[in-house]
Design an enzyme around this catalytic site. Structure first.
Site, PDB file in Angstrom:
ATOM      1  N   GLY A  31      83.399   2.143  87.771  1.00  0.00           N
ATOM      2  CA  GLY A  31      84.061   3.156  86.945  1.00  0.00           C
ATOM      3  C   GLY A  31      83.845   4.565  87.444  1.00  0.00           C
ATOM      4  O   GLY A  31      83.486   4.766  88.611  1.00  0.00           O
ATOM      5  N   HIS A  34      87.921   7.655  90.980  1.00  0.00           N
ATOM      6  CA  HIS A  34      88.471   8.794  91.719  1.00  0.00           C
ATOM      7  C   HIS A  34      89.491   8.249  92.710  1.00  0.00           C
ATOM      8  O   HIS A  34      89.728   7.027  92.762  1.00  0.00           O
ATOM      9  CB  HIS A  34      87.342   9.575  92.413  1.00  0.00           C
ATOM     10  CG  HIS A  34      86.398   8.695  93.192  1.00  0.00           C
ATOM     11  ND1 HIS A  34      86.784   8.008  94.323  1.00  0.00           N
ATOM     12  CD2 HIS A  34      85.106   8.350  92.986  1.00  0.00           C
ATOM     13  CE1 HIS A  34      85.768   7.322  94.792  1.00  0.00           C
ATOM     14  NE2 HIS A  34      84.732   7.498  93.993  1.00  0.00           N
ATOM     15  N   HIS A  37      88.640   5.067  94.745  1.00  0.00           N
ATOM     16  CA  HIS A  37      88.874   3.792  94.044  1.00  0.00           C
ATOM     17  C   HIS A  37      90.369   3.493  93.988  1.00  0.00           C
ATOM     18  O   HIS A  37      90.800   2.369  94.217  1.00  0.00           O
ATOM     19  CB  HIS A  37      88.363   3.875  92.602  1.00  0.00           C
ATOM     20  CG  HIS A  37      86.885   4.075  92.462  1.00  0.00           C
ATOM     21  ND1 HIS A  37      86.340   5.218  91.939  1.00  0.00           N
ATOM     22  CD2 HIS A  37      85.836   3.261  92.747  1.00  0.00           C
ATOM     23  CE1 HIS A  37      85.025   5.113  91.904  1.00  0.00           C
ATOM     24  NE2 HIS A  37      84.683   3.942  92.399  1.00  0.00           N
ATOM     25  N   GLN A 153      77.309  -2.350 102.238  1.00  0.00           N
ATOM     26  CA  GLN A 153      77.740  -3.213 101.127  1.00  0.00           C
ATOM     27  C   GLN A 153      78.885  -4.127 101.566  1.00  0.00           C
ATOM     28  O   GLN A 153      78.927  -5.313 101.228  1.00  0.00           O
ATOM     29  CB  GLN A 153      78.174  -2.336  99.954  1.00  0.00           C
ATOM     30  CG  GLN A 153      78.858  -3.084  98.836  1.00  0.00           C
ATOM     31  CD  GLN A 153      79.079  -2.205  97.628  1.00  0.00           C
ATOM     32  OE1 GLN A 153      78.162  -1.936  96.886  1.00  0.00           O
ATOM     33  NE2 GLN A 153      80.303  -1.755  97.412  1.00  0.00           N
ATOM     34  N   VAL A 176      88.085   7.603 101.509  1.00  0.00           N
ATOM     35  CA  VAL A 176      88.917   8.731 101.090  1.00  0.00           C
ATOM     36  C   VAL A 176      87.997   9.933 100.875  1.00  0.00           C
ATOM     37  O   VAL A 176      86.923   9.796 100.276  1.00  0.00           O
ATOM     38  CB  VAL A 176      89.686   8.400  99.790  1.00  0.00           C
ATOM     39  CG1 VAL A 176      90.508   9.587  99.318  1.00  0.00           C
ATOM     40  CG2 VAL A 176      90.584   7.190 100.019  1.00  0.00           C
TER      41      VAL A 176
HETATM   42  P1  AMP Z   1      81.699   2.042  93.108  1.00  0.00           P
HETATM   43  O1  AMP Z   1      82.434   2.280  91.826  1.00  0.00           O
HETATM   44  O2  AMP Z   1      81.024   3.244  93.635  1.00  0.00           O
HETATM   45  O3  AMP Z   1      80.845   0.807  93.064  1.00  0.00           O
HETATM   46  O4  AMP Z   1      82.832   1.722  94.181  1.00  0.00           O
HETATM   47  C1  AMP Z   1      83.756   0.686  93.998  1.00  0.00           C
HETATM   48  C2  AMP Z   1      84.473   0.448  95.288  1.00  0.00           C
HETATM   49  O5  AMP Z   1      85.158   1.632  95.688  1.00  0.00           O
HETATM   50  C3  AMP Z   1      83.504   0.085  96.436  1.00  0.00           C
HETATM   51  O6  AMP Z   1      84.081  -0.923  97.236  1.00  0.00           O
HETATM   52  C4  AMP Z   1      83.384   1.389  97.183  1.00  0.00           C
HETATM   53  O7  AMP Z   1      83.075   1.232  98.549  1.00  0.00           O
HETATM   54  C5  AMP Z   1      84.783   1.954  97.012  1.00  0.00           C
HETATM   55  N1  AMP Z   1      84.771   3.411  97.212  1.00  0.00           N
HETATM   56  C6  AMP Z   1      83.939   4.298  96.615  1.00  0.00           C
HETATM   57  N2  AMP Z   1      84.190   5.541  97.097  1.00  0.00           N
HETATM   58  C7  AMP Z   1      85.178   5.414  98.002  1.00  0.00           C
HETATM   59  C8  AMP Z   1      85.869   6.334  98.849  1.00  0.00           C
HETATM   60  N3  AMP Z   1      85.583   7.639  98.858  1.00  0.00           N
HETATM   61  N4  AMP Z   1      86.838   5.857  99.662  1.00  0.00           N
HETATM   62  C9  AMP Z   1      87.139   4.534  99.675  1.00  0.00           C
HETATM   63  N5  AMP Z   1      86.519   3.617  98.900  1.00  0.00           N
HETATM   64  C10 AMP Z   1      85.565   4.052  98.073  1.00  0.00           C
END
Ligand code: AMP
Length: 280
Positions: A31, A34, A37, A153, A176
């Site tokens: 959650g 941005h 996501h 990850q 991004v």
């Molecule tokens: P999180 O909510 O931080 O667990 O992220 C969920 C998914 O979004 C994970 O696979 C992250 O690697 C991906 N993610 C988070 N930030 C970015 C970003 N800036 N660009 C691309 N993917 C992202």
């Protein structure tokens, strides 16, 4: 768009989709959504007939209580963004729904979860693997989308799929960034204004490292990257490592591996940020 909190209910919905042979894409998130996501969701929408986004702040992947308590939660805004983008299902289970009993599955990822983030966040990747495995068991998606921003990850999840022989395709999506280069992250909104303004030093320095990696020795490169970032208050490099992009083995020189990536973790005060750049 349907928001579902209950495992049995989401499974019922998924079964209906599977009965009509729909291709299902899953985007697991914590959650505070941005554009990073949303880029995953957009890609999932292009490649699947049904897109499910999970929003679950997974307590067992936090090795730091304060980090868990402070993790931003913006469910209403998240749901609005997902609705606008045309997501089909949002799965928002509670902690009790996901963990009715204490979890004790331990995965063997070899060295993969011992280095970089694993070294500084003990238990983190096991917690990630447990929750991702649960989502895969519950939803059984055809494709699942993960960001290259969390590069380690991504490798862990691929390894999990290999170990468990899961019938899911892991799709890596590029990082991004904000206009100034800072990798988008839910934690960025915890940065005070001044730190946010200066946080571009992280990616700028990674780009500099990419430029210099064939010129300086890797030891010198590590030293200079750390010095450059630490010279900006209050940034403190926790680690900067240059490793093989396949299995995160330390690279001592540019000829060591065919694929090399530089990974970094930096504290901006109490907020910890990670990023990476492919060197070759
Ligand atoms: P999180 O909510 O931080 O667990 O992220 C969920 C998914 O979004 C994970 O696979 C992250 O690697 C991906 N993610 C988070 N930030 C970015 C970003 N800036 N660009 C691309 N993917 C992202």
């Amino acid at each position: 768009m349907r928001v579902v909190e209950n495992i049995l209910e989401i499974q019922k919905e998924i079964q209906k989709c599977k009965d009509t042979k729909k291709i299902i894409g899953l985007v697991p998130t914590m959650g505070a959504l941005h554009e990073g996501h949303l880029s995953l969701v957009k890609q999932a929408k292009c490649e699947n007939e049904i897109v499910i986004v999970s929003i679950f702040v997974n307590p067992i992947q936090f090795n730091n209580k304060e980090d868990l308590q402070n993790y931003p939660k913006t469910l209403e805004a998240d749901l609005e963004l997902l609705k606008q983008i045309g997501c089909d299902f949002v799965f928002t289970p509670s902690v009790n729904e996901m963990y009715p009993e204490q979890e004790n599955e331990i995965f063997d990822f070899g060295m993969l979860d011992k280095v970089l983030e694993g070294k500084f966040r003990p238990g983190h990747f096991n917690g990630v693997a447990v929750v991702v495995n649960k989502f895969f068991q519950i939803i059984n998606p055809d494709n699942a989308y993960f960001g290259a921003k969390d590069y380690q990850q991504l490798l862990i999840v691929k390894k999990l799929v290999e170990i468990k022989k899961l019938p899911v395709e892991i799709i890596a999506c590029s990082t991004v960034r904000e206009a100034d280069g800072l990798a988008m992250s839910s934690r960025n909104r915890l940065l005070v204004d001044e730190h946010r303004q200066n946080a571009s030093v992280i990616y700028k320095t990674l780009q500099w490292a990419k430029l210099m990696h064939g010129i300086l020795s890797f030891d010198e490169l590590k030293k200079q990257v750390t010095e450059r970032i630490n010279s900006v208050q209050p940034f403190q490099v926790e680690y900067f490592e240059i490793v093989s992009s396949d299995d995160l083995i330390v690279a001592n020189s540019v000829t060591d591996f065919s694929g090399i990536i530089a990974c970094i973790a930096v504290f901006a005060g109490k907020i910890r940020l990670i990023d990476n750049i492919i060197l070759k």
